[in-house]
Write a protein that holds these residues in place. Structure first.
Motif, PDB file in Angstrom:
ATOM      1  N   THR A  97       4.091  -1.289  -6.145  1.00 50.52           N
ATOM      2  CA  THR A  97       3.914   0.120  -6.481  1.00 50.52           C
ATOM      3  C   THR A  97       4.425   0.403  -7.894  1.00 50.52           C
ATOM      4  OG1 THR A  97       4.382   0.554  -4.150  1.00 50.52           O
ATOM      5  CG2 THR A  97       4.286   2.454  -5.621  1.00 50.52           C
ATOM      6  N   LEU A  98       3.547   0.861  -8.775  1.00 48.35           N
ATOM      7  CA  LEU A  98       3.917   1.041 -10.180  1.00 48.35           C
ATOM      8  C   LEU A  98       5.016   2.087 -10.358  1.00 48.35           C
ATOM      9  CD1 LEU A  98       0.444   0.838 -11.978  1.00 48.35           C
ATOM     10  CD2 LEU A  98       2.237  -0.895 -11.888  1.00 48.35           C
ATOM     11  N   GLY A 127       0.912   7.364 -12.220  1.00 48.37           N
ATOM     12  CA  GLY A 127       0.221   8.586 -11.831  1.00 48.37           C
ATOM     13  C   GLY A 127      -1.228   8.329 -11.458  1.00 48.37           C
ATOM     14  N   LEU A 128      -1.885   7.445 -12.219  1.00 48.60           N
ATOM     15  CA  LEU A 128      -3.272   7.085 -11.907  1.00 48.60           C
ATOM     16  C   LEU A 128      -3.353   6.313 -10.595  1.00 48.60           C
ATOM     17  CD1 LEU A 128      -4.471   5.968 -15.459  1.00 48.60           C
ATOM     18  CD2 LEU A 128      -5.063   8.083 -14.262  1.00 48.60           C
ATOM     19  N   GLU A 129      -2.379   5.424 -10.370  1.00 47.43           N
ATOM     20  CA  GLU A 129      -2.371   4.653  -9.120  1.00 47.43           C
ATOM     21  C   GLU A 129      -2.206   5.580  -7.917  1.00 47.43           C
ATOM     22  OE1 GLU A 129      -0.668   0.394  -8.298  1.00 47.43           O
ATOM     23  OE2 GLU A 129       0.979   1.835  -8.113  1.00 47.43           O
ATOM     24  N   LYS A 130      -1.335   6.560  -8.038  1.00 45.53           N
ATOM     25  CA  LYS A 130      -1.138   7.540  -6.961  1.00 45.53           C
ATOM     26  C   LYS A 130      -2.431   8.294  -6.689  1.00 45.53           C
ATOM     27  CE  LYS A 130       1.589  11.613  -5.715  1.00 45.53           C
ATOM     28  NZ  LYS A 130       2.730  12.507  -6.107  1.00 45.53           N
ATOM     29  N   VAL A 140      -4.615  -0.942   0.584  1.00 44.46           N
ATOM     30  CA  VAL A 140      -4.080  -2.253   0.962  1.00 44.46           C
ATOM     31  C   VAL A 140      -2.872  -2.540   0.084  1.00 44.46           C
ATOM     32  CG1 VAL A 140      -4.517  -4.746   0.979  1.00 44.46           C
ATOM     33  CG2 VAL A 140      -6.291  -3.153   1.751  1.00 44.46           C
ATOM     34  N   THR A 141      -1.815  -3.054   0.700  1.00 44.79           N
ATOM     35  CA  THR A 141      -0.668  -3.475  -0.096  1.00 44.79           C
ATOM     36  C   THR A 141      -0.116  -4.782   0.454  1.00 44.79           C
ATOM     37  OG1 THR A 141       1.325  -2.682  -1.200  1.00 44.79           O
ATOM     38  CG2 THR A 141       1.156  -2.255   1.167  1.00 44.79           C
ATOM     39  N   LYS A 149       7.395   1.895  -0.221  1.00 46.54           N
ATOM     40  CA  LYS A 149       7.414   2.568  -1.515  1.00 46.54           C
ATOM     41  C   LYS A 149       6.165   3.427  -1.731  1.00 46.54           C
ATOM     42  CE  LYS A 149      11.411   1.167  -2.485  1.00 46.54           C
ATOM     43  NZ  LYS A 149      12.535   2.154  -2.467  1.00 46.54           N
ATOM     44  N   ILE A 150       5.045   3.029  -1.154  1.00 49.90           N
ATOM     45  CA  ILE A 150       3.840   3.853  -1.228  1.00 49.90           C
ATOM     46  C   ILE A 150       4.076   5.185  -0.522  1.00 49.90           C
ATOM     47  CG2 ILE A 150       1.474   4.063  -0.353  1.00 49.90           C
ATOM     48  CD1 ILE A 150       1.124   1.097  -0.985  1.00 49.90           C
ATOM     49  N   GLN A 151       4.795   5.129   0.625  1.00 52.68           N
ATOM     50  CA  GLN A 151       5.130   6.373   1.320  1.00 52.68           C
ATOM     51  C   GLN A 151       6.089   7.217   0.487  1.00 52.68           C
ATOM     52  OE1 GLN A 151       3.327   6.483   4.188  1.00 52.68           O
ATOM     53  NE2 GLN A 151       2.767   4.452   3.467  1.00 52.68           N
ATOM     54  N   GLN A 152       7.080   6.560  -0.097  1.00 55.71           N
ATOM     55  CA  GLN A 152       8.126   7.267  -0.836  1.00 55.71           C
ATOM     56  C   GLN A 152       7.596   7.953  -2.090  1.00 55.71           C
ATOM     57  OE1 GLN A 152      11.488   4.799  -1.896  1.00 55.71           O
ATOM     58  NE2 GLN A 152      12.232   6.260  -3.418  1.00 55.71           N
TER      59      GLN A 152
END
Length: 371
Positions: A97-98, A127-130, A140-141, A149-152
């Motif tokens: 996660t960036l 910001g773009l990744e989000k 997919v991660t 971290k994607i949730q956070q």
């Protein structure tokens, strides 16, 4: 690309990539079509911007059943597809996660001017990744840490996220007796070797290894620390090594060719990467597949890539004393190194081969078609 090659008999995969290094004409690589999309050949942010612009401009002509994009490649595509009324499923793959990488980078020591500039770009890219993660049908991660971290940071519905780790080619990375190969790297035939593989940037933590080396060398004066990698901190690290009187114990190989890397792993007695942040830590998997015990900090995805106490030793983040102690424990016990090497090879073979990962990804493709 490894996933694409393994699925080519089951899925028609096309890989769209930039036109760097003179790549202008579509080619087939082991059954996978690789298609050029215009990009510059200057620096990453500009290259990526032009590639995404080119890809998005041609969205209507991309005749596929499922789209998959990684990190911030293709960041304008989901929105353009909606504008065009195209309902093709879109999968967004987030490796590390960036946003988390940006936050961790702020905590790293020895930030160079280049690091600070890169961190500024990373914040924008996060910001773009989000945005892409919210626009995608499925995300997919690579592991539980990245999932958390994607949730956070991105507040993505957990039901929308699937875990597919990066894999390792266990036929390429495998145990072999390579004592004679040590001469190829100027290492000699005897002695103990600790291997570091990674970019020479702050978050990879090489400065922690240098500090730990002072303790190790006090007990094992002939141990060699072999550093494979290049980066903006190389000059500074070499100066620290020299000032510490450790020049005879460190070998800086610079950037190592991919085809040479498996040989290098097999030259080592212990692998170490005291990284401050890793989404997964592919080099840990490569080292374990090569039958080598590993040492690192118990952080992020490293805790998923290493079985602490079984395939290697993980210590508290930033604790140089614990890092030195772990290295000394392994360097002083050949039987322990051998046992951990066998366990590491088995661990990777059972969970992280490209074949296993490719089949997991195939299930995600199939699922996206029935959402």
């Amino acid at each position: 690309m490894e996933t694409a090659k393994l699925l080519e008999s089951q899925v028609d995969i096309r890989v769209y990539c930039g036109t760097k290094a003179g790549f202008k004409t579509a080619v087939a690589v082991e059954g996978v079509s690789v298609v050029p999309c215009r990009s510059s050949d200057i620096v990453f942010p500009l290259d990526n911007w032009e590639f995404n612009r080119s890809l998005t401009k041609n969205a209507a002509s991309l005749d596929v059943d499922v789209f998959e994009a990684h990190a911030v490649s293709g960041y304008g595509l989901p929105r353009k597809l909606r504008v065009l009324g195209i309902k093709t499923p879109f999968i967004h793959t987030v490796h590390g996660t960036l946003a988390d990488e940006y936050e961790q980078a702020k905590l790293s020591g020895y930030p160079s001017f280049r690091d600070r500039v890169a961190n500024g770009f990373m914040r924008r890219l996060a910001g773009l990744e989000k945005q892409m993660a919210h626009e995608a049908d499925l995300v997919v991660t690579i592991g539980d840490y990245a999932f958390e971290k994607i949730q956070q940071y991105y507040n993505i519905d957990a039901d929308k996220v699937r875990i597919v780790p990066n894999g390792v080619d266990i036929e390429r990375f495998k145990p072999a007796n390579m004592e004679a190969t040590r001469r190829q790297f100027g290492l000699g035939d005897t002695g103990l070797y600790v291997l570091f593989v990674g970019s020479l940037i702050a978050r990879k933590g090489l400065h922690f290894l240098v500090e730990a080396a002072k303790v190790v060398v006090a007990q094992w004066s002939d141990v060699k620390f072999v550093v494979a990698g290049e980066g903006p901190l190389r000059g500074r690290i070499e100066e620290i090594v020299k000032s510490a009187g450790l020049s005879a114990n460190f070998v800086f190989l610079g950037r190592v060719r991919d085809e040479v890397l498996p040989l290098l792993y097999n030259c080592a007695d212990v692998f170490v990467l005291p990284s401050l942040h890793e989404g997964q830590g592919i080099v840990f998997l490569e080292a374990q597949a090569s039958g080598k015990p590993v040492v690192g900090f118990a952080i992020g995805g490293v805790k998923e890539a290493v079985c602490n106490g079984e395939t290697g030793l993980l210590v508290d983040r930033g604790r140089v004393d614990e890092l030195a102690e772990a290295l000394l424990k392994l360097l002083g016990d050949a039987s322990l190194r051998a046992r951990m090497g066998v366990s590491g090879r088995r661990f990777v073979s059972e969970r992280f081969t490209w074949e296993i990962c490719a089949q997991k990804m195939l299930k995600v493709y199939q699922e996206s078609l029935v959402i």
